[in-house]
Design a protein around this motif. Sequence first.
Motif, PDB file in Angstrom:
ATOM      1  N   ASP A  77      -4.934  32.216  15.161  1.00  0.00           N
ATOM      2  CA  ASP A  77      -4.446  33.407  15.871  1.00  0.00           C
ATOM      3  C   ASP A  77      -3.117  32.487  17.426  1.00  0.00           C
ATOM      4  OD1 ASP A  77      -5.231  35.710  15.894  1.00  0.00           O
ATOM      5  OD2 ASP A  77      -7.599  34.445  16.664  1.00  0.00           O
ATOM      6  N   ARG A  78      -2.714  31.693  16.365  1.00  0.00           N
ATOM      7  CA  ARG A  78      -1.616  31.042  17.058  1.00  0.00           C
ATOM      8  C   ARG A  78      -0.092  31.607  16.324  1.00  0.00           C
ATOM      9  NH1 ARG A  78      -3.379  24.504  15.977  1.00  0.00           N
ATOM     10  NH2 ARG A  78      -0.817  24.094  16.982  1.00  0.00           N
ATOM     11  N   THR A  79      -0.192  32.729  16.932  1.00  0.00           N
ATOM     12  CA  THR A  79       0.753  33.443  15.906  1.00  0.00           C
ATOM     13  C   THR A  79       2.526  33.152  16.789  1.00  0.00           C
ATOM     14  OG1 THR A  79      -0.598  35.692  16.089  1.00  0.00           O
ATOM     15  CG2 THR A  79       1.913  35.978  15.703  1.00  0.00           C
ATOM     16  N   GLU A  80       2.060  33.044  18.539  1.00  0.00           N
ATOM     17  CA  GLU A  80       4.018  33.218  19.122  1.00  0.00           C
ATOM     18  C   GLU A  80       4.101  30.929  18.635  1.00  0.00           C
ATOM     19  OE1 GLU A  80       4.397  34.233  22.998  1.00  0.00           O
ATOM     20  OE2 GLU A  80       3.116  35.634  23.249  1.00  0.00           O
ATOM     21  N   GLU A  81       3.379  30.588  18.305  1.00  0.00           N
ATOM     22  CA  GLU A  81       3.636  28.973  18.383  1.00  0.00           C
ATOM     23  C   GLU A  81       4.418  29.015  16.705  1.00  0.00           C
ATOM     24  OE1 GLU A  81       1.067  25.699  18.381  1.00  0.00           O
ATOM     25  OE2 GLU A  81      -0.433  26.823  19.216  1.00  0.00           O
ATOM     26  N   ASN A 103      10.217  38.226   6.902  1.00  0.00           N
ATOM     27  CA  ASN A 103       9.641  38.807   6.354  1.00  0.00           C
ATOM     28  C   ASN A 103       8.136  39.024   7.152  1.00  0.00           C
ATOM     29  OD1 ASN A 103      10.830  40.804   4.624  1.00  0.00           O
ATOM     30  ND2 ASN A 103      10.527  39.451   2.797  1.00  0.00           N
ATOM     31  N   LEU A 104       8.019  37.593   7.142  1.00  0.00           N
ATOM     32  CA  LEU A 104       7.847  36.958   7.665  1.00  0.00           C
ATOM     33  C   LEU A 104       6.931  36.766   9.651  1.00  0.00           C
ATOM     34  CD1 LEU A 104       4.321  35.062   7.716  1.00  0.00           C
ATOM     35  CD2 LEU A 104       5.820  32.698   7.164  1.00  0.00           C
ATOM     36  N   LEU A 105       8.301  36.544   9.327  1.00  0.00           N
ATOM     37  CA  LEU A 105       8.637  37.133  11.349  1.00  0.00           C
ATOM     38  C   LEU A 105       8.078  38.451  12.101  1.00  0.00           C
ATOM     39  CD1 LEU A 105      11.685  35.230  12.458  1.00  0.00           C
ATOM     40  CD2 LEU A 105       9.335  35.167  13.491  1.00  0.00           C
ATOM     41  N   ILE A 106       8.330  39.159  10.974  1.00  0.00           N
ATOM     42  CA  ILE A 106       7.735  40.719  11.033  1.00  0.00           C
ATOM     43  C   ILE A 106       6.066  41.063  11.640  1.00  0.00           C
ATOM     44  CG2 ILE A 106       7.804  42.776   9.930  1.00  0.00           C
ATOM     45  CD1 ILE A 106      10.608  42.534   9.595  1.00  0.00           C
ATOM     46  N   ASP A 107       5.613  40.542  10.145  1.00  0.00           N
ATOM     47  CA  ASP A 107       4.008  40.138  10.696  1.00  0.00           C
ATOM     48  C   ASP A 107       3.900  39.482  11.970  1.00  0.00           C
ATOM     49  OD1 ASP A 107       3.439  41.234   8.022  1.00  0.00           O
ATOM     50  OD2 ASP A 107       3.539  40.032   6.808  1.00  0.00           O
ATOM     51  N   LEU A 108       4.503  38.686  12.273  1.00  0.00           N
ATOM     52  CA  LEU A 108       3.728  38.268  13.702  1.00  0.00           C
ATOM     53  C   LEU A 108       4.587  38.181  14.654  1.00  0.00           C
ATOM     54  CD1 LEU A 108       5.578  34.238  12.541  1.00  0.00           C
ATOM     55  CD2 LEU A 108       2.928  35.325  12.487  1.00  0.00           C
ATOM     56  N   GLY A 113       2.383  41.368  19.465  1.00  0.00           N
ATOM     57  CA  GLY A 113       3.055  43.054  19.920  1.00  0.00           C
ATOM     58  C   GLY A 113       4.150  42.731  20.506  1.00  0.00           C
ATOM     59  N   LYS A 114       4.931  42.566  19.623  1.00  0.00           N
ATOM     60  CA  LYS A 114       6.049  42.099  19.522  1.00  0.00           C
ATOM     61  C   LYS A 114       7.012  43.156  19.386  1.00  0.00           C
ATOM     62  CE  LYS A 114       6.371  37.436  21.180  1.00  0.00           C
ATOM     63  NZ  LYS A 114       6.768  37.446  22.720  1.00  0.00           N
ATOM     64  N   VAL A 115       7.440  44.772  19.668  1.00  0.00           N
ATOM     65  CA  VAL A 115       7.621  45.496  19.415  1.00  0.00           C
ATOM     66  C   VAL A 115       8.859  45.492  19.341  1.00  0.00           C
ATOM     67  CG1 VAL A 115       7.678  48.232  18.523  1.00  0.00           C
ATOM     68  CG2 VAL A 115       5.386  46.808  19.457  1.00  0.00           C
ATOM     69  N   ASP A 116       9.523  44.813  19.686  1.00  0.00           N
ATOM     70  CA  ASP A 116      11.578  45.162  20.686  1.00  0.00           C
ATOM     71  C   ASP A 116      11.485  44.690  19.624  1.00  0.00           C
ATOM     72  OD1 ASP A 116      11.455  47.410  22.211  1.00  0.00           O
ATOM     73  OD2 ASP A 116      11.065  45.784  23.895  1.00  0.00           O
ATOM     74  N   GLU A 117      10.934  42.884  19.646  1.00  0.00           N
ATOM     75  CA  GLU A 117      11.493  42.246  18.873  1.00  0.00           C
ATOM     76  C   GLU A 117      11.497  42.314  17.154  1.00  0.00           C
ATOM     77  OE1 GLU A 117       9.531  41.313  21.907  1.00  0.00           O
ATOM     78  OE2 GLU A 117      10.289  40.110  22.602  1.00  0.00           O
ATOM     79  N   GLU A 118      10.391  43.070  16.949  1.00  0.00           N
ATOM     80  CA  GLU A 118      10.368  43.559  14.954  1.00  0.00           C
ATOM     81  C   GLU A 118      11.177  44.772  15.169  1.00  0.00           C
ATOM     82  OE1 GLU A 118       6.613  46.529  13.326  1.00  0.00           O
ATOM     83  OE2 GLU A 118       6.411  45.780  14.879  1.00  0.00           O
ATOM     84  N   ILE A 119      11.675  45.465  16.002  1.00  0.00           N
ATOM     85  CA  ILE A 119      11.975  46.720  15.731  1.00  0.00           C
ATOM     86  C   ILE A 119      13.600  46.165  15.113  1.00  0.00           C
ATOM     87  CG2 ILE A 119      14.114  48.473  17.007  1.00  0.00           C
ATOM     88  CD1 ILE A 119      11.207  49.296  18.104  1.00  0.00           C
ATOM     89  N   LYS A 120      14.466  45.050  15.596  1.00  0.00           N
ATOM     90  CA  LYS A 120      15.618  44.570  16.108  1.00  0.00           C
ATOM     91  C   LYS A 120      15.856  43.703  14.776  1.00  0.00           C
ATOM     92  CE  LYS A 120      17.840  41.271  18.704  1.00  0.00           C
ATOM     93  NZ  LYS A 120      18.946  39.817  19.592  1.00  0.00           N
TER      94      LYS A 120
END
Length: 298
Positions: A77-81, A103-108, A113-120
């Motif tokens: 759970d150190r996702t943002e790191e 692909n790994l970044l998308i999962d992270l 919950g960084k949906v905007d970054e995921e969409i981008k």
Amino acid sequence: MEERSSMKMSPGGKEKNLFHVVDKVCPGDDHYARAKHAQIVEKNPEAAIVLFWKAINAGDRVDSALKDMAVVMKQLDRTEEAIEAIKSFRGLCPKQAQESLDNLLIDLYKKCGKVDEEIKLLKQKLRLIYQGEVFNGKLTKIARSRGKKFQVSIKQETARILGNLGWAYIQKANFLAAEVVYRKAQMIYPDANKACNLGLCLMKQARHEEARSVLEQVLQGKLPGAGDIKSRNRAEDLWRELGSWEPPPLSSNPPSLGLEDDDFADGLERLINEWAPNRSGRLPIFEEISRFRDQLDC
């Protein structure tokens, strides 16, 4: 896969450590090999992260160390790191590693919950497909999942990314944009799971008859993957919900598609024109959107 022993008898009768015999543990005594040993054999993720950092700083298999470290951080759970680490060090990784890092970044992004970054990032991956910059110019690639190898076509990859994009729009309650994306994904490479998500988007817009029509295709086994028990159960659950569905409150503001930036919609249309040449004219959903907006402007 069966785990093999990491110990072996030497000619003198003494046990000799062969940690690399254990699945996925590399031979050697460099930082990366020690990190994998800490991760898999010792099951000490904190120590593994420290050693993965050392491997990256020493230039020791940087792409593998970065990806493996991010996976371990995600598990802790150190996702943002993990996100910051990938952003900071991906420039040290070769071009062929960038797709798997994305692909790994998308999962992270999804996990935290960084949906905007995921969409981008999903849109960026789709742009690379439009530009022919994926799969090294080939039509298929070899992928791995749970120790098994299988081939993935560009059409399958595009539909998969569109499915992820549609789900991200659902998380933002932008059901109109999600509907557009899922319809396009189904035109490229249809499957039952995306059909269920499309049905949900239609239900959220109180378009019950259209939702029934989509879900019937799953329940009647007309789509690939309709035999999957999870997809069928989900379609049945949504079908039951249709009987008691309450329409959402009407809004005075037209919904934002969120698809117009950087010629994103045009890129999708180009793919559809190439892969579904027998369709006639513009996608019906775009005509529906235009009519919807005209009504709101009245």
